[in-house]
Every structure is written in structure tokens, then in C-alpha cells.
Design an enzyme around this catalytic site. Structure first.
Site, PDB file in Angstrom:
ATOM      1  N   CYS A   1      27.562  28.590  30.747  1.00 44.78           N
ATOM      2  CA  CYS A   1      27.909  30.018  30.700  1.00 44.78           C
ATOM      3  C   CYS A   1      29.139  30.224  31.575  1.00 44.78           C
ATOM      4  CB  CYS A   1      26.744  30.860  31.221  1.00 44.78           C
ATOM      5  SG  CYS A   1      27.248  32.556  31.606  1.00 44.78           S
TER       6      CYS A   1
ATOM      7  N   CYS B   1      28.338  32.561  34.811  1.00 41.60           N
ATOM      8  CA  CYS B   1      27.410  32.234  35.897  1.00 41.60           C
ATOM      9  C   CYS B   1      28.187  31.784  37.156  1.00 41.60           C
ATOM     10  CB  CYS B   1      26.439  31.135  35.452  1.00 41.60           C
ATOM     11  SG  CYS B   1      24.981  31.771  34.576  1.00 41.60           S
TER      12      CYS B   1
ATOM     13  N   HIS C   1      21.623  35.172  35.184  1.00 41.17           N
ATOM     14  CA  HIS C   1      21.885  35.118  33.740  1.00 41.17           C
ATOM     15  C   HIS C   1      20.785  35.837  32.948  1.00 41.17           C
ATOM     16  CE1 HIS C   1      23.931  33.053  30.305  1.00 41.17           C
ATOM     17  NE2 HIS C   1      22.727  33.077  29.744  1.00 41.17           N
TER      18      HIS C   1
ATOM     19  N   ASN D   1      28.532  46.266  26.194  1.00 40.13           N
ATOM     20  CA  ASN D   1      27.929  45.880  24.918  1.00 40.13           C
ATOM     21  C   ASN D   1      26.737  45.006  25.258  1.00 40.13           C
ATOM     22  OD1 ASN D   1      29.928  47.091  23.285  1.00 40.13           O
ATOM     23  ND2 ASN D   1      31.256  45.316  23.536  1.00 40.13           N
TER      24      ASN D   1
ATOM     25  N   SER E   1      29.815  38.841  23.469  1.00 40.15           N
ATOM     26  CA  SER E   1      30.230  37.470  23.180  1.00 40.15           C
ATOM     27  C   SER E   1      29.682  36.467  24.180  1.00 40.15           C
ATOM     28  CB  SER E   1      31.752  37.378  23.093  1.00 40.15           C
ATOM     29  OG  SER E   1      32.339  37.851  24.281  1.00 40.15           O
TER      30      SER E   1
ATOM     31  N   HIS F   1      25.311  36.506  29.352  1.00 43.64           N
ATOM     32  CA  HIS F   1      25.183  36.845  30.777  1.00 43.64           C
ATOM     33  C   HIS F   1      25.440  38.355  30.935  1.00 43.64           C
ATOM     34  CE1 HIS F   1      25.363  35.395  35.084  1.00 43.64           C
ATOM     35  NE2 HIS F   1      25.639  36.691  35.180  1.00 43.64           N
TER      36      HIS F   1
ATOM     37  N   HIS G   1      26.749  41.716  31.463  1.00 41.34           N
ATOM     38  CA  HIS G   1      28.033  42.154  32.004  1.00 41.34           C
ATOM     39  C   HIS G   1      28.519  43.403  31.272  1.00 41.34           C
ATOM     40  CE1 HIS G   1      29.324  39.933  28.409  1.00 41.34           C
ATOM     41  NE2 HIS G   1      30.479  40.550  28.493  1.00 41.34           N
TER      42      HIS G   1
ATOM     43  N   GLN H   1      32.296  45.950  30.790  1.00 37.19           N
ATOM     44  CA  GLN H   1      33.741  45.801  30.727  1.00 37.19           C
ATOM     45  C   GLN H   1      34.418  47.104  31.117  1.00 37.19           C
ATOM     46  OE1 GLN H   1      35.525  43.637  27.449  1.00 37.19           O
ATOM     47  NE2 GLN H   1      33.541  43.433  26.451  1.00 37.19           N
TER      48      GLN H   1
HETATM   49  O1  LIG Z   1      35.094  41.727  24.755  1.00 39.87           O
HETATM   50  P1  LIG Z   1      34.092  40.877  24.030  1.00 39.87           P
HETATM   51  O2  LIG Z   1      32.716  40.958  24.613  1.00 39.87           O
HETATM   52  O3  LIG Z   1      34.567  39.462  23.830  1.00 39.87           O
HETATM   53  O4  LIG Z   1      34.015  41.507  22.561  1.00 39.87           O
HETATM   54  C1  LIG Z   1      33.180  42.569  22.188  1.00 39.87           C
HETATM   55  O5  LIG Z   1      33.598  43.813  22.756  1.00 39.87           O
HETATM   56  C2  LIG Z   1      34.873  44.302  22.363  1.00 39.87           C
HETATM   57  C3  LIG Z   1      35.066  45.686  22.964  1.00 39.87           C
HETATM   58  O6  LIG Z   1      34.108  46.611  22.492  1.00 39.87           O
HETATM   59  C4  LIG Z   1      35.016  44.338  20.834  1.00 39.87           C
HETATM   60  O7  LIG Z   1      36.357  44.610  20.518  1.00 39.87           O
HETATM   61  C5  LIG Z   1      34.611  43.005  20.200  1.00 39.87           C
HETATM   62  O8  LIG Z   1      34.616  43.126  18.797  1.00 39.87           O
HETATM   63  C6  LIG Z   1      33.210  42.626  20.680  1.00 39.87           C
HETATM   64  O9  LIG Z   1      32.823  41.385  20.125  1.00 39.87           O
END
Ligand SMILES: O=P(O)(O)O[C@H]1O[C@H](CO)[C@@H](O)[C@H](O)[C@H]1O
Ligand SMILES: O=P(O)(O)O[C@H]1O[C@H](CO)[C@@H](O)[C@H](O)[C@H]1O
Lengths: 351, 351
Positions: free
Chosen positions: A52, A55, A115, A155, A163, A166, A168, A170
Site C-alpha cells: 500500500c 501505509c 490501513h 471517496n 483508487s 487505505h 484517506h 483529498q
Molecule cells: O484521486 P483518485 O482517488 O486516484 O481518483 C478518484 O477520485 C477522483 C476525484 O474525485 C476522480 O477524478 C477519479 O475518477 C476517482 O477514481
């Protein structure tokens, strides 16, 4: 006699924050499903995973080695969608092909070194540390003169495009104010100019009186299913106090935010006894645009896709993409289900 | 020197049909993926399935027995999101809780009796029959005085929420004009009033000159990736002739529509050698609203989610829901990939 009834008849509802409409089809929840069945989230993840890249101590995609961190940490996204050094430029061919360069900064926030711990499974003081880190990050991004809006979000779950499992969140901070914020600014400003108070103060007062869409509340925050919810179990957290942004919260309010986050996300997990996927994020005023934005009222949206169970979600597809969002169960039903759920996480119940 | 370049730098592009923006991050297609991997579509389905409620002769959810049909058929959706007999009603509490009743009619169109044949795998004359059925359905729905808009669409593939794999499309006709159509009406009307020609005629002329976003074309229709595409391989079919709705197409144009549909969807299947999922639908003028809509120009949108392969799609989640849609590969790259693909379906190639 056949009179119009919000709990029985198809209708549209207005989202007062965006000015957009949603189609509600209360009678439609019994249609058969021969469509996609998602795999449920893994019941138990290990607390540390060697490959990961989030981590502690592991190496990230760009070769950086993560520190042996013990609380939440933030760093710049190795695959940022927005970059700080994009050169300025504008394209406009006869108003038909129109584009403009976009500068920005993208950050990643690991909620904890663990994690295996999503927000509802973390201890309250550890969630409070995440709130504090959001505060610090917001403060430093708002100090960058070209940044006009700072979108803090998460997300959660692979069906929400996460993606890396773990836990998290953004932050994407941009030079222009994004469309959703433009819409909410316009609607809130109109209301504020007409009534001299924030749209969400008035809305919250009405919801607290009616009670039927309330999920949970504490001294500082209320969680509810908005009257215009699009996603089956969509929710909003609204601060009781009308503040424009996160930096204005008192220490007691930060505690309150941590508490309502834990309560709402725990109820979510308990609903289908699964790690409940969602995209969530806070909305607050734009920065560095020369305006004080008295109309803005801080709030947080939760957009969770699950509809019937841990494996059958709502799809926002054909009609929704081409015409109009649509939902089956009513917001009132969804709020009732969430309200009655226990506040102890199902994995810890009976332990 | 570092000058702004649409193929290299993050930027936003304007959707001239809706007035909305998309964030394009051309540099971002190499990020690692530890997220969701979809199961690819089944390679071969049987031509008839006993418990499929859309196959000929089978019994549907409401007890109706399907006829032993041999071409495309249409019938009213057993689980319609909109109903023709909804009583009229309006809710408005201090402009905070706002709702209105919504009447409508929902139809299902089975493309053919064959459970195994999606549009690209059907013979051209059989696709032409689907076009003719859309025509008949549109005609009879437009004759219902309370219907203002008729949305013809298809959800293809289980990851697009298709609840039954038997190839079929839908029609949702409603009392109010849906939001997406309101937006496109406004934008097209502004352009028409200023320039005396349709927005899409001008746009199409420019695209045909530049060529880089064109996928395919015939005498009557052009398929292209719009400059403002949100989904990785999003496409539009635009009629060369400026007509307001499907009923105005000549027999030759109906043939042309069948042909470009087959060509575009075949290229889609060939891209990742899979039955390519999408939501698609046509946009045309509203009916029965007392206006002639000279600004409207018939077109069809395709919103396919796959990004990298048959199993990794693009997620429109956190940032996209809360702020602004975002894409990684450029529309020009996507168009180039689709343009160079063969027009023979991969399952039939080399046979
Ligand atoms: O940033 P990550 O986790 O790689 O990606 C995820 O969040 C992003 C922001 O919402 C999106 O644009 C991506 O399609 C999604 O897979
Ligand atoms: O009508 P179906 O195929 O049962 O359902 C599908 O299409 C509808 C219209 O786009 C959506 O509202 C549903 O979420 C989707 O699963």
C-alpha cells in the site's frame, strides 16, 4: 378521493442550494433487479499492508518514502489533476471551442496510519485530529493568492472510485470557483439579500420543527436527509451557527463536528452492515476573490450510492444523465431508517 | 518556453450546449490503479433465456405474456418511474420545501427478439427497424397533450445500471421539460438569436474543418468526440441537416442514422474488444409547449464509462459531484483512437 401525496405519487423537488430539480418516484422501489450485483466490501482488512503506497514507511509512486506517521498526515498528490505551475492561456474560436488554463494544488490526507480504520471505526479524539488537519490545510491553501476555492472531500469504497483502500481524503484547490459552488453561491446570495439571514439557517429551522428528515444532532451540528436528496441515503451536515468556512469553528465546534461525523458514518455502516461507500465533502465560501460572502453557510454533503443492500446500488445513468436525476425511495423514508439505527458500530456491538 | 498547450496542461473547457465546464487533466493518465476492477461483459449470451422477462413468449413481472415477436417491440414499462394518472399538486413552504407533481409515460423498447444481439451486432435493416419504431413511438407520445418532453435512451451493460441484459432501450416522457433540455434550449436559443443559424450547424462546420475530433461520417450524420466531452470516450451524433426532431428525418436519413449507429457502436466494441457499456440518448425539441423551437438541432449523446480497458472505468465521484466534472485523456486522443478502429465487429473479424 385521489389527492396529491408526496409519499405515493411521482413528483419533482427543488434543490434550494443549486436551483436544480430531482424526480422522485416513491412507488417504484419494488421493481425486479436482474442487473449488477456489487461485491461487498471486505469484512476485515489488515492494519498494515506492504504494497500500500499510503501505509507508514512505504514508498509512494514517485519514490518518496512515507514517514513512520502516527496521526493523520497530508502531502501533495503524486498524480495531481491540478498543478501550481500551469502556464496561463485562453482558447476561444468563435465562441464554439472555448477553454482556459487552470492552476491548482491537490493534496492527499491519510486519516490515520491504520490501513483498516475508516472514519466510523476511529476513536473520537483521532477523528478530531483529522478535523484539525483539515483546518491546517485549509489555512495554508487559502494563503496561496491564486487559489479561489478549496474542495475537501473523501471517496470511500472502491465503488466510489477510491483508487487505494487505505482510508484517506483529498483536497483539490483551484484557480477558478467550481460550478457547484457557483450555483450554491448564487442561490444563497439571493436568499440572503431577500431575507437578511442565511438560506441554511432558515432551512435548518424548518427541518428541526418537522423532524421527519433529521438523522442525528448535537449541540453544534445537525445531520439530515435534505428534502431534495438525489442519492438514496444522501445526507447533509449543517452547522447550527451560520459561519462561512471551517476556520471559524471554535474548539467545541470542532469536537462537535468530529462527533457528528462519527455518528452519521456509523449509522451508514450499520444500515446494511457493511463499510458504507460514499463520496463526501464540505462546501464553504470561496477565498481570495475580494468578497466576504456573508451569504455562505458551511455544510457537508454525503452522496452514498447503495440502494437496497450492500450489493445493489442506485445507478445515475441514462435518464439521469440525459434529462434529470431520479430517485425511488423518499428522503423521509431514508431519514427514518437512518434515525432508528444504533450509534454503536455493528462490528463492536455485542462485544 | 512554457506556453499553454491543450494537450499537455490542465485546463477547463466549455460545453456550449449546456453552458457548463469540464476540467481536463491531460498529464494524469498514468496514475496507478489499486481500485475497482469490473468483471468484463460475458463474451457470448444465449439467443433466448427462459427467465428473461423480455424474451419472446415469456411472462413479465406484471403477469403479461410477451408476444412471439420477431422485430423490435415497445410496451409500457411495468415499473414506470412516471405515471399518466398522477393527481396534480404543488408544495411550497416558504420557498424552502418546494415540490410539484409530475405526470408521464415510460416505455420499453426491445431492439429485437434476440437476447444476444446488441445494436452493433444487429444487421443494418434490423437497426433501421429500431429507428422506425422510435419514430412511431415519438409520434404517438407527442400526440398526448400533457407530454412536453420525450426522452429516448438506452442503458447498455450492467455497469450502466441496465436491469435486464436483453438488449433494450427506454422512453420516459414527462409533463415538464427536464433540466438538461432546458439548458440546451437556452444555449441554442441564444446562439440562434445572435447568428440566425443553429449552434450545432456552426459547431459541426468547425469540427469538419479541423477533423481531429471526428470519429465517423456518412451523407447524413457525423459522429465526433465533442470538444467538451466529460466521459473518456464520450461521443455525439449530429445530423448534417438542421432539424428539430426525429420525425423530420427522410427515409434516406433514417437509413443514415441506422448506419452511423452501427458504425459508432461497432468501433466502441472494438476499442477494448468487449461489449462496450454506455448510456446513450437523443436530444430534440420539447413538444406541446406552444413553441416551434427553430433553435433546436437534433443530436444524440453517448456517455460510456470505460477508461483504460474492459475492466477499468472512469468514476465521476468526489470532486466531480461536489465541484466540477474532470477527465484525464483528451477528447482529441479519444477521437483518434476511435477513428482508426475497424468498422467490422471484432467478433466477426477474420471469420
Ligand atoms: O484521486 P483518485 O482517488 O486516484 O481518483 C478518484 O477520485 C477522483 C476525484 O474525485 C476522480 O477524478 C477519479 O475518477 C476517482 O477514481
Ligand atoms: O429502468 P431500469 O433499467 O430498471 O433502471 C435503470 O435505468 C433508469 C433510467 O436511467 C435508472 O433510473 C436506474 O437507476 C437504472 O438502474
Amino acid at each position: 378521493e385521489n389527492t396529491f401525496d408526496l409519499t405515493a405519487h411521482p413528483h419533482t423537488r427543488l434543490n434550494i442550494l443549486t436551483g436544480e430539480w430531482v424526480l422522485v418516484s416513491p412507488h417504484r422501489s419494488k421493481r425486479p433487479w436482474q442487473g449488477k450485483v456489487e461485491s461487498p466490501a471486505l469484512v476485515q482488512r489488515p492494519s498494515y499492508v506492504e504494497d500500500c503506497y499510503l501505509c507508514p514507511g512505504n514508498t509512494r509512486a514517485d519514490g518518496t518514502k512515507n514517514p513512520a506517521y502516527t496521526g493523520p498526515i497530508a502531502f501533495t498528490n503524486d498524480f495531481s489533476a491540478l498543478l501550481a505551475d500551469t502556464p496561463k492561456g485562453v482558447v476561444s474560436e468563435d465562441d464554439l471551442l472555448v477553454a482556459r488554463s487552470q492552476k491548482g494544488i491537490c493534496r492527499v490526507i491519510c486519516f490515520s496510519p491504520r490501513h483498516d480504520l475508516t472514519l466510523p471505526e476511529m476513536e473520537l479524539p483521532d477523528i478530531r485530529k483529522v478535523v484539525d488537519l483539515w483546518h491546517t490545510e485549509l489555512e495554508s491553501l487559502a494563503a496561496v493568492p491564486f487559489i479561489k476555492y478549496i474542495q475537501i472531500f473523501e471517496n470511500k469504497g472502491e465503488i466510489m472510485g477510491c483508487s487505494n483502500p487505505h482510508p484517506h481524503g483529498q483536497i483539490w484547490a483551484s484557480e477558478d470557483v467550481p460550478m457547484e459552488i457557483e450555483k450554491e453561491t448564487r442561490q444563497q446570495r439571493n436568499y440572503y439579500q431577500q431575507h437578511g439571514r442565511s438560506l441554511l439557517s432558515a432551512y435548518l429551522e424548518k427541518e428541526l420543527k418537522q423532524e421527519e428528515r433529521i438523522i442525528a444532532q448535537n449541540e453544534h451540528f445537525v445531520a439530515l436527509v435534505p428534502f431534495w436528496a438525489v442519492w438514496p441515503y444522501e445526507a447533509m451536515i449543517i452547522s447550527r451557527r451560520h459561519v462561512q468556512h471551517l476556520l471559524q469553528f471554535t474548539p467545541a465546534e470542532r469536537d462537535g463536528l468530529a462527533a457528528i461525523l462519527k455518528e452519521l458514518t456509523t449509522k451508514y455502516d450499520n444500515l446494511f452492515e457493511t463499510s458504507f461507500p460514499y463520496s463526501a465533502g464540505m462546501h464553504q465560501m470561496p477565498f481570495n476573490d475580494g468578497e466576504s460572502h456573508p451569504e455562505w453557510h458551511w455544510h457537508m454533503h454525503f452522496y452514498p450510492p447503495l440502494l437496497r443492500s450492500a450489493t445493489v446500488k442506485k445507478f445515475m445513468v441514462g435518464y439521469e444523465m440525459l434529462a434529470h436525476p431520479q430517485r425511488d425511495i423518499t428522503p423521509e423514508y431514508a431519514a427514518g431508517r437512518l434515525r432508528e439505527l444504533p450509534v454503536v458500530h455493528y462490528k463492536k456491538a455485542g462485544v
